[in-house]
Motif scaffolding. Sequence first.
Motif, PDB file in Angstrom:
ATOM      1  N   UNK A  64       0.832  -1.211   0.000  1.00 24.64           N
ATOM      2  CA  UNK A  64       0.000   0.000   0.000  1.00 24.64           C
ATOM      3  C   UNK A  64       0.863   1.256   0.000  1.00 24.64           C
ATOM      4  N   UNK A  65       0.414   2.261  -0.748  1.00 28.57           N
ATOM      5  CA  UNK A  65       1.135   3.533  -0.790  1.00 28.57           C
ATOM      6  C   UNK A  65       0.991   4.286   0.526  1.00 28.57           C
ATOM      7  N   UNK A  66      -0.168   4.178   1.180  1.00 25.62           N
ATOM      8  CA  UNK A  66      -0.395   4.788   2.490  1.00 25.62           C
ATOM      9  C   UNK A  66      -0.960   3.723   3.415  1.00 25.62           C
ATOM     10  N   UNK A  67      -0.644   3.793   4.698  1.00 19.90           N
ATOM     11  CA  UNK A  67      -1.035   2.710   5.611  1.00 19.90           C
ATOM     12  C   UNK A  67      -2.546   2.615   5.789  1.00 19.90           C
ATOM     13  N   UNK A  68      -3.124   1.450   5.521  1.00 22.12           N
ATOM     14  CA  UNK A  68      -4.563   1.258   5.750  1.00 22.12           C
ATOM     15  C   UNK A  68      -4.822   0.912   7.215  1.00 22.12           C
ATOM     16  N   UNK A  69      -6.080   1.005   7.632  1.00 17.81           N
ATOM     17  CA  UNK A  69      -6.481   0.563   8.967  1.00 17.81           C
ATOM     18  C   UNK A  69      -7.083  -0.827   8.820  1.00 17.81           C
ATOM     19  N   UNK A  70      -6.462  -1.808   9.449  1.00 18.53           N
ATOM     20  CA  UNK A  70      -6.908  -3.195   9.368  1.00 18.53           C
ATOM     21  C   UNK A  70      -8.071  -3.389  10.345  1.00 18.53           C
ATOM     22  N   UNK A  71      -9.103  -4.107   9.923  1.00 19.10           N
ATOM     23  CA  UNK A  71     -10.332  -4.190  10.722  1.00 19.10           C
ATOM     24  C   UNK A  71     -10.944  -5.593  10.654  1.00 19.10           C
ATOM     25  N   UNK A  72     -12.032  -5.754  11.409  1.00 20.09           N
ATOM     26  CA  UNK A  72     -12.844  -6.966  11.429  1.00 20.09           C
ATOM     27  C   UNK A  72     -11.981  -8.204  11.727  1.00 20.09           C
ATOM     28  N   UNK A  73     -12.192  -9.317  11.016  1.00 18.09           N
ATOM     29  CA  UNK A  73     -11.466 -10.542  11.358  1.00 18.09           C
ATOM     30  C   UNK A  73      -9.956 -10.377  11.181  1.00 18.09           C
TER      31      UNK A  73
END
Length: 317
Positions: A64-73
């Motif tokens: 990813x070019x910018x950090x995503x927010x990891x969620x759910x499972x």
Amino acid sequence: MQTNGLLLTSDLGGEGREATLAAGVRSGAVVRIRHGAYIDAGRWDAASSEERTRLRTRAFVRACASPPVIAFTSAAAEWDLPGFRVRDDRVHTLDPGAHPARSRADVFRHSGPLPPEDVEVRDGILVTSLPRTIADVIRMVSVEAAVAYFDAALRVVAWRGHGLYDLTAAEAFRAGIHARLDAMPGARGIRQARFVTDFADGRAQLPGESVSRLWMQRLGVPAPILQLEVLLAGGRRAYPDFAWPMLRRFGAFDGDGKYLDPAMARGLSVRDVLRTQRTRESELCAATDWTPVRWGSERLTGIDAFAAFLRSHQLLR
């Protein structure tokens, strides 16, 4: 951020190296997790479901070019929360914008409110906080998986070891989840989430214990006492997984983790773990004069099969 054995073509450089990895995939020596991310097949085969989820997440985040927010499972795996038969090969992210990037076959991009306090950093990855992760995930998975996730979260916040369970911390966490659910009336899965929030108990050590307790409740089995303190000879103490003093029974769930997880096995071999368990069971019988009931995942193929097992041990009429 640890890559946990991932082989990323972006780090390796050179088309020849990528061709070598592709040849490894064809031979079965290497597993391709996603575009540009590979891992040794032996490492992948030995990984648990949660470990595989973390590997997929790391491969995605690195791309990813910018950090995503990891969620759910995916976030639940980052919090080391084991689910129960959760089958999902996608990485889940959460974007506060109304129009997140499009989901793909291996990435599910959710959108919704995401206040700063709901985001934390774990091992260099942005993930939803533990309360936010639980409030999200227990609405979306099976009730069995939801109970396993919530039990594990309560264990994180309230289990102090050696039979010590911080009820104040557990109830504060539970109240926080109830408050979150109250703020989303009519949301998908809200009825299940409220039941799970009331039912969860962090004294369960393994998903199989969580599901066993859930199915017992559905079948009308008397509620067991979890981790009941039993005084053994010589002043030592034991804490059986389940206890029914009125029925003169105690139960133990034998999950694979008791034999394979180094933290649970405490460095012992499988043979030594089995010997220790047999000794402990004998001591519990001597101290209580109760009948032991032992089962594992093979009894959890379905609730009807589990009911037949319980009847055979006089725990269910």
